[in-house]
Design an enzyme around this catalytic site. Structure first.
Site, PDB file in Angstrom:
ATOM      1  N   HIS A   1       1.048  -1.109  -0.217  1.00  0.00           N
ATOM      2  CA  HIS A   1       0.497  -0.469  -0.323  1.00  0.00           C
ATOM      3  C   HIS A   1       1.428   1.113  -0.206  1.00  0.00           C
ATOM      4  CE1 HIS A   1      -3.970  -2.375   0.998  1.00  0.00           C
ATOM      5  NE2 HIS A   1      -3.654  -2.538   0.752  1.00  0.00           N
TER       6      HIS A   1
ATOM      7  N   CYS B   1      -6.328   1.104   4.676  1.00  0.00           N
ATOM      8  CA  CYS B   1      -7.396   0.123   4.801  1.00  0.00           C
ATOM      9  C   CYS B   1      -7.052   0.083   6.995  1.00  0.00           C
ATOM     10  CB  CYS B   1      -6.529  -0.990   4.257  1.00  0.00           C
ATOM     11  SG  CYS B   1      -5.300  -0.797   5.027  1.00  0.00           S
TER      12      CYS B   1
ATOM     13  N   CYS C   1      -2.791  -0.384   7.416  1.00  0.00           N
ATOM     14  CA  CYS C   1      -2.109   1.408   7.302  1.00  0.00           C
ATOM     15  C   CYS C   1      -2.615   1.642   8.412  1.00  0.00           C
ATOM     16  CB  CYS C   1      -2.858   1.669   6.209  1.00  0.00           C
ATOM     17  SG  CYS C   1      -1.455   1.128   4.289  1.00  0.00           S
TER      18      CYS C   1
ATOM     19  N   GLU D   1       0.402   3.845   1.958  1.00  0.00           N
ATOM     20  CA  GLU D   1       0.824   3.858   3.250  1.00  0.00           C
ATOM     21  C   GLU D   1       1.809   3.180   3.705  1.00  0.00           C
ATOM     22  OE1 GLU D   1      -3.631   3.591   2.551  1.00  0.00           O
ATOM     23  OE2 GLU D   1      -2.066   2.975   2.062  1.00  0.00           O
TER      24      GLU D   1
END
Length: 152
Positions: free
Chosen positions: A86, A112, A115, A88
């Site tokens: 991801h 999410c 994260c 992040e």
């Protein structure tokens, strides 16, 4: 009369400060959006940046995609199973929470759950996003942990 003028001057200064803050927030979100264009994910292009508390430096950038040196394709096109790292996560890998306390994150898609947990552990104090992820629980968890979360 002088008291009223001072009060009015403070109000004007406060509005100007809020306007500058809003302008900076939108500018950093545009940078995250530009970074998202580098994504190799076929489902969703997401970008994230981490900035210092005073907005003077970008100290981490990331976009979603496969592992470094890996194939530039998703493992699966099924929702939640693309296998991409991801944005992040990539931004936090490049960010030093020891050097930069109370940092902020700007991300094109709200985090999410995993994260969000990483954001809490990294000591990020503010998260600004453009589009809400399909699950609102991560945003709620960030707020419960005293992290300001705001849609821009």
């Amino acid at each position: 009369m002088k008291i009223w003028k001072r009060h009015k001057d403070r109000q004007v200064a406060s509005v100007a400060r809020d306007c500058r803050k809003s302008l900076k927030d939108r500018a950093f979100l545009k940078i995250a959006s530009t970074i998202s264009e580098l994504s190799t994910c076929e489902r969703s292009k997401v970008g994230a940046i981490v900035v210092t508390e005073d907005n003077s430096q970008i100290v981490g950038i990331g976009y979603n995609g496969n592992y470094a040196g890996g194939p530039n394709v998703c493992d699966s096109l099924e929702e939640g199973k693309c296998g991409c790292v991801h944005a992040e996560q990539n931004a936090l890998l490049k960010f030093s929470s020891i050097m930069y306390k109370n940092a902020k994150m700007y991300v094109t898609l709200s985090p999410c759950m995993m994260c969000a947990k990483l954001i809490i552990n990294a000591g990020i104090k503010q998260v600004y996003y453009d589009v809400l992820y399909r699950d609102v629980l991560p945003v709620q968890m960030l707020r419960k942990n005293n992290i300001l979360v705001e849609k821009i």
